[in-house]
Design a protein around this motif. Structure first.
Motif, PDB file in Angstrom:
ATOM      1  N   GLY A 169      -1.756  -3.849   4.291  1.00 32.92           N
ATOM      2  CA  GLY A 169      -3.050  -3.351   4.753  1.00 32.92           C
ATOM      3  C   GLY A 169      -3.198  -1.868   4.434  1.00 32.92           C
ATOM      4  N   GLU A 170      -2.124  -1.133   4.629  1.00 32.96           N
ATOM      5  CA  GLU A 170      -2.128   0.311   4.344  1.00 32.96           C
ATOM      6  C   GLU A 170      -2.390   0.571   2.843  1.00 32.96           C
ATOM      7  OE1 GLU A 170      -1.868   2.942   6.213  1.00 32.96           O
ATOM      8  OE2 GLU A 170      -1.500   4.459   4.667  1.00 32.96           O
ATOM      9  N   GLY A 175      -3.944  -1.461   0.874  1.00 38.12           N
ATOM     10  CA  GLY A 175      -5.344  -1.837   0.657  1.00 38.12           C
ATOM     11  C   GLY A 175      -6.288  -0.703   1.030  1.00 38.12           C
ATOM     12  N   ARG A 176      -6.004  -0.038   2.154  1.00 34.86           N
ATOM     13  CA  ARG A 176      -6.861   1.083   2.569  1.00 34.86           C
ATOM     14  C   ARG A 176      -6.802   2.215   1.541  1.00 34.86           C
ATOM     15  NH1 ARG A 176      -5.042  -1.016   7.472  1.00 34.86           N
ATOM     16  NH2 ARG A 176      -3.220   0.342   7.668  1.00 34.86           N
ATOM     17  N   CYS A 177      -5.621   2.444   0.960  1.00 36.74           N
ATOM     18  CA  CYS A 177      -5.505   3.510  -0.058  1.00 36.74           C
ATOM     19  C   CYS A 177      -6.273   3.161  -1.329  1.00 36.74           C
ATOM     20  CB  CYS A 177      -4.043   3.734  -0.428  1.00 36.74           C
ATOM     21  SG  CYS A 177      -3.113   4.513   0.864  1.00 36.74           S
ATOM     22  N   GLY A 204      -8.727   0.848  -1.535  1.00 33.35           N
ATOM     23  CA  GLY A 204     -10.091   0.379  -1.310  1.00 33.35           C
ATOM     24  C   GLY A 204     -10.274  -1.114  -1.526  1.00 33.35           C
ATOM     25  N   GLU A 222      -9.114  -5.245   0.221  1.00 33.89           N
ATOM     26  CA  GLU A 222      -8.687  -5.926   1.443  1.00 33.89           C
ATOM     27  C   GLU A 222      -7.183  -6.201   1.423  1.00 33.89           C
ATOM     28  OE1 GLU A 222     -10.630  -6.806   4.112  1.00 33.89           O
ATOM     29  OE2 GLU A 222     -12.162  -5.599   3.078  1.00 33.89           O
ATOM     30  N   GLU A 223      -6.595  -6.242   2.626  1.00 34.58           N
ATOM     31  CA  GLU A 223      -5.180  -6.579   2.757  1.00 34.58           C
ATOM     32  C   GLU A 223      -4.848  -7.932   2.106  1.00 34.58           C
ATOM     33  OE1 GLU A 223      -3.877  -7.839   6.678  1.00 34.58           O
ATOM     34  OE2 GLU A 223      -2.017  -6.710   6.413  1.00 34.58           O
TER      35      GLU A 223
END
Lengths: 154, 155
Positions: free
Chosen positions: A25-26, A28-30, A32, A34-35
């Motif tokens: 998930g982390e 994915g956030r970096c 842009g 989805e996890e």
């Protein structure tokens, strides 16, 4: 084929994989995304053989005992020798190289006795003496494997 | 409580599970908490038992098919200098001193060079030798087949 996101997943997380509750998930956030997509992509990269694992690369000068070794085997015996060497759980690398000494392999175990025993068995089964070349000193600092050097900014 | 580093290494050697909470899964395998697994990995990285923690790529599959072990016969009093210089070259992915085994094996410094093809590796090697002014005897052992490549299991 690999796209830009695959390349980032391969290049950017070799050294410091996130140590958090939800590392994918982390990531994915970096990036842009989805996890779920990160997980699906890593699973595919693994299934397709682009990565061997996500995990620790041990510093074998500090953990257990290991050594590089080489033997010279006639061409007709290459396949059977490859299988024989591979059958040892203690062998983690096994390559054929262009040289009189054509088999190059790494034996790792918890102590010297076991490393020596495996090498002696391989010598006996192959009917040849091995070159045993343990590391004396490392000059190398592992920063991960740099892919796509021409396109990556880092 | 800190978990035992050898048990943690053993649990991680086949790779982290690829799922939402991989550290929690490793924790349940070890019978400890997720926080202990995460702090345990951080401690391993600090301890130098682990060189790095992350994605281990298969460079051969990624098109880096030319993998040459380049071995050098370096004068003993020069090996620290030359080893340190070679280790900083971008194309060099390993750089170790190993013993000579005379008369069969005269080389005492081992480096690995990776490239997409044989010719580019040889060209890079030529440039490195020129740049670092390395005149000693050397040999290039290209790999032609990879039978096994995975992390070591010590336990």
């Amino acid at each position: 084929m690999l796209d830009e996101i695959d390349r980032q997943l391969l290049q950017s997380y070799q050294r410091d994989f996130p140590l958090v509750h939800d590392p994918f998930g982390e990531i994915g956030r970096c990036l842009g995304i989805e996890e779920d997509e990160v997980i699906t992509r890593y699973q595919r990269l693994k299934d397709d053989g682009y990565i061997s694992r996500i995990g620790p690369l041990l510093n074998h000068t500090k953990v257990g005992v290991s050594t590089l070794a080489a033997i010279s085997v006639p061409a007709a015996m290459i396949d059977s020798t490859a299988g024989m060497i591979n059958s040892y759980e203690e062998v983690n690398h096994n390559y054929l190289r262009e040289h009189h000494y054509n088999f190059w392999f790494v034996v790792a175990a918890k102590d010297n006795e076991r490393v020596d025993a495996v090498i002696q068995e391989i010598e006996r089964k192959s009917g040849t003496d091995a070159l045993v070349l343990p590391m004396v000193k490392s000059f190398y600092i592992d920063l991960g494997f740099k892919l796509w050097q021409s396109t990556q900014a880092d | 409580m800190a978990i035992d580093s050898s048990r943690l290494i053993e649990a991680l050697q086949n790779g982290l599970p690829i799922c939402t909470h991989p550290y929690a899964e490793v924790a349940s395998q070890l019978g400890c908490s997720e926080a202990e697994v995460i702090s345990g990995i951080a401690a391993l990285k600090e301890s130098a038992l682990v060189r790095r923690f992350g994605v281990v790529v298969k460079h051969r599959r990624l098109g880096y098919a030319a993998n040459a072990m380049v071995v050098w016969d370096v004068a003993d009093d020069m090996i620290d200098t030359i080893g340190a210089k070679l280790a900083t070259e971008a194309a060099v992915t390993l750089c170790y001193q190993r013993p000579r085994k005379l008369p069969h094996w005269p080389y005492n410094l081992f480096t690995m060079l990776h490239g997409k093809e044989r010719q580019s590796v040889l060209q890079e090697l030529g440039e490195i030798r020129q740049r670092l002014k390395i005149a000693c005897k050397f040999d290039v052992l290209f790999s032609t087949r990879c039978f096994k490549q995975r992390g070591a299991r010590y336990y």
